[in-house]
Design a protein around this motif. Structure first.
Motif, mmCIF file in Angstrom:
data_model
loop_
_atom_site.group_PDB
_atom_site.id
_atom_site.type_symbol
_atom_site.label_atom_id
_atom_site.label_comp_id
_atom_site.label_asym_id
_atom_site.label_seq_id
_atom_site.Cartn_x
_atom_site.Cartn_y
_atom_site.Cartn_z
ATOM 1 N N LEU A 174 0.821 -1.213 0.000
ATOM 2 C CA LEU A 174 0.000 0.000 0.000
ATOM 3 C C LEU A 174 0.852 1.259 0.000
ATOM 4 C CD1 LEU A 174 -2.800 -1.070 2.521
ATOM 5 C CD2 LEU A 174 -2.994 -0.855 0.035
ATOM 6 N N ALA A 175 1.936 1.252 0.786
ATOM 7 C CA ALA A 175 2.793 2.438 0.868
ATOM 8 C C ALA A 175 3.435 2.754 -0.480
ATOM 9 C CB ALA A 175 3.873 2.222 1.933
ATOM 10 N N VAL A 176 3.965 1.732 -1.140
ATOM 11 C CA VAL A 176 4.602 1.944 -2.443
ATOM 12 C C VAL A 176 3.570 2.348 -3.489
ATOM 13 C CG1 VAL A 176 5.901 0.846 -4.321
ATOM 14 C CG2 VAL A 176 6.526 0.381 -1.943
ATOM 15 N N TYR A 177 2.412 1.716 -3.478
ATOM 16 C CA TYR A 177 1.381 2.014 -4.481
ATOM 17 C C TYR A 177 0.894 3.457 -4.360
ATOM 18 C CZ TYR A 177 -2.861 1.829 -7.242
ATOM 19 O OH TYR A 177 -3.829 2.087 -8.180
ATOM 20 N N PHE A 178 0.626 3.905 -3.148
ATOM 21 C CA PHE A 178 0.118 5.269 -2.971
ATOM 22 C C PHE A 178 1.212 6.322 -3.153
ATOM 23 C CE2 PHE A 178 -3.339 3.037 -0.643
ATOM 24 C CZ PHE A 178 -4.386 3.510 -1.415
ATOM 25 N N TYR A 179 2.466 5.916 -2.981
ATOM 26 C CA TYR A 179 3.568 6.861 -3.232
ATOM 27 C C TYR A 179 3.712 7.137 -4.723
ATOM 28 C CZ TYR A 179 8.290 8.742 -3.610
ATOM 29 O OH TYR A 179 9.383 9.526 -3.927
ATOM 30 N N GLN A 180 3.395 6.156 -5.565
ATOM 31 C CA GLN A 180 3.429 6.283 -7.024
ATOM 32 C C GLN A 180 4.806 6.722 -7.543
ATOM 33 O OE1 GLN A 180 0.812 5.815 -9.561
ATOM 34 N NE2 GLN A 180 0.086 4.560 -7.845
ATOM 35 N N PRO A 181 5.864 5.899 -7.328
ATOM 36 C CA PRO A 181 7.182 6.256 -7.863
ATOM 37 C C PRO A 181 7.176 6.252 -9.397
ATOM 38 C CG PRO A 181 7.166 3.983 -7.101
ATOM 39 C CD PRO A 181 5.856 4.584 -6.675
ATOM 40 N N VAL A 182 8.062 7.057 -9.969
ATOM 41 C CA VAL A 182 8.147 7.134 -11.429
ATOM 42 C C VAL A 182 8.998 5.973 -11.934
ATOM 43 C CG1 VAL A 182 8.870 8.520 -13.402
ATOM 44 C CG2 VAL A 182 7.961 9.637 -11.345
ATOM 45 N N ILE A 183 8.362 5.005 -12.578
ATOM 46 C CA ILE A 183 9.053 3.823 -13.095
ATOM 47 C C ILE A 183 8.472 3.449 -14.454
ATOM 48 C CG2 ILE A 183 9.568 2.868 -10.810
ATOM 49 C CD1 ILE A 183 7.179 0.907 -11.325
#
Length: 393
Positions: A106-115
């Motif tokens: 959830l933390a990574v998904y909501f952070y939405q890193p540019v990849i």
């Protein structure tokens, strides 16, 4: 220029010993000192100045060291303890694993890193890798402070089961994000887990059998090391889990030998500190600043989300399973460390063509966070054991 493996290993051991003396002076976990000693001789610090190259030979040493530690874990949990605390251990293992998976995902998904590629794939992959715990740091702290009690016993049981659950989750994750079939994933995880447990059980029976025949105490150390090395070699050939093989070896040998089981573990205790120094200095020496700086935002998110997930997951699971109060409050701190298994699973992603866009980034996050956990993890475990009143020094 220091290209000799023996010279490099000697320098790492001396540095680790010196820093451990300082650590003991201030009642600081020695394991963290060993990791810092390795970091000092990493490629971006003194290792680069003196041309240290540990890559060609360090894998074999760390594999053997981890196998010895896993063997000790298996032998430290008895069938009687499992009968008494089995429900608590099982619930807490599932709770801390799923808690870490959900929190990181959830933390990574909501952070939405540019990849490149969908963020949800990266989130799920990192989430599943967050499930596993490194047994080495936890066991080392337990032994340093001679801890005993309900929290210690539960912690050892959770650490032993944790990697089984993590490997199963990893295989099922590939079904979702890598296009593998469900039957392929179930078969792969089943062979890896069940094969390792079965191989370790058979080797443990053989070790107990020969242990009953041997009368000379000096023969026990080479006999035990032979069983560990043989089991690890066979596990690699059969492509089953070496770590689970070693855990099962220790548990099986202790269960069969019963009253005389201590004779199969006392010799290894003399090697423990050497094993810990080798394992953690080499872990620290693998640190690379460039890896740490690449995706530092993801590293921070991963580290904190995983810790929070494990703490909350264990607290909830411990309450549901009616665990003792000390287990509810402090068990989560004991499962913070992460190393070998997570790195191994991350490396496996490099061989999946459908995950090539994120595989290297995932590996960088796991490698960088591992160093943080190897320093912070032992301190968290010590805190838990001290607060629970189970330390002996």
């Amino acid at each position: 220029m220091m290209s000799s493996p023996l010279l490099i290993l000697g320098v790492l051991l001396v540095t680790g010993l010196l820093l451990s003396l300082v650590a003991s002076r201030f009642n600081f976990p020695r394991i963290a000192a060993y990791a810092i000693a390795g970091l000092i001789w990493s490629e971006d610090l003194l290792g680069g100045v003196f041309d240290f190259d540990i890559a060609p030979w360090s894998y074999s040493l760390t594999t053997v060291a981890l196998a010895i530690i896993a063997y000790a874990i298996g032998g430290s949990v008895t069938t009687e303890q499992l009968r008494r605390l089995g429900r608590v251990i099982t619930f807490c293992t599932v709770g801390e694993s799923l808690g870490a998976v959900l929190a990181v995902t959830l933390a990574v998904y909501f952070y939405q890193p540019v990849i490149e590629g969908p963020v949800w794939v990266l989130a799920i992959v990192l989430g599943v890798l967050a499930a596993t715990t490194a047994p080495a740091a936890t066991v080392a702290v337990i032994h340093q402070y001679r801890a005993k009690g309900p929290l210690t016993t539960t912690l050892l049981g959770v650490v032993a089961l944790d990697d089984i659950f993590g490997i199963i989750l990893f295989s099922l994750m590939l079904v979702l994000v890598a296009g593998a079939s469900l039957s392929e994933a179930v078969l792969s995880s089943g062979v890896h887990v069940v094969g390792g447990l079965a191989l370790g059980s058979v080797m443990g029976l053989l070790l107990a059998f020969f242990g009953n025949k041997v009368r000379k105490q000096t023969f026990f150390l080479p006999m035990v090391l032979s069983a560990i090395l043989l089991s690890q070699g066979i596990a690699e050939i059969l492509h089953v889990s070496p770590l689970l093989t070693a855990i099962s070896l220790g548990f099986s040998a202790r269960s069969v030998y019963q009253a005389g089981g201590e004779r199969l573990f006392e010799p290894v205790e003399y090697l423990e500190e050497l094993v810990f120094i080798i394992f953690f200095t080499l872990a620290g020496a693998h640190f690379k600043l460039s890896v740490f700086m690449q995706g530092i935002d993801l590293i921070v998110i991963y580290v904190f989300a995983r810790i929070i997930g494990k703490l909350l997951g264990i607290y909830i699971a411990a309450r549901v399973s009616s665990a003792p109060e000390t287990v509810r409050q402090y068990l989560g701190f004991g499962v913070v460390p992460q190393a070998g298994i997570a790195i191994g699973l991350a490396l496996a992603l490099l061989n999946r063509p459908e995950l090539q866009d994120i595989a290297l980034l995932v590996l960088n996050v796991i490698l960088a966070s591992t160093l943080i956990y190897e320093i912070v993890g032992p301190m968290a475990t010590r805190y838990a054991l001290v607060k629970a009143g189970e330390t002996r020094q």
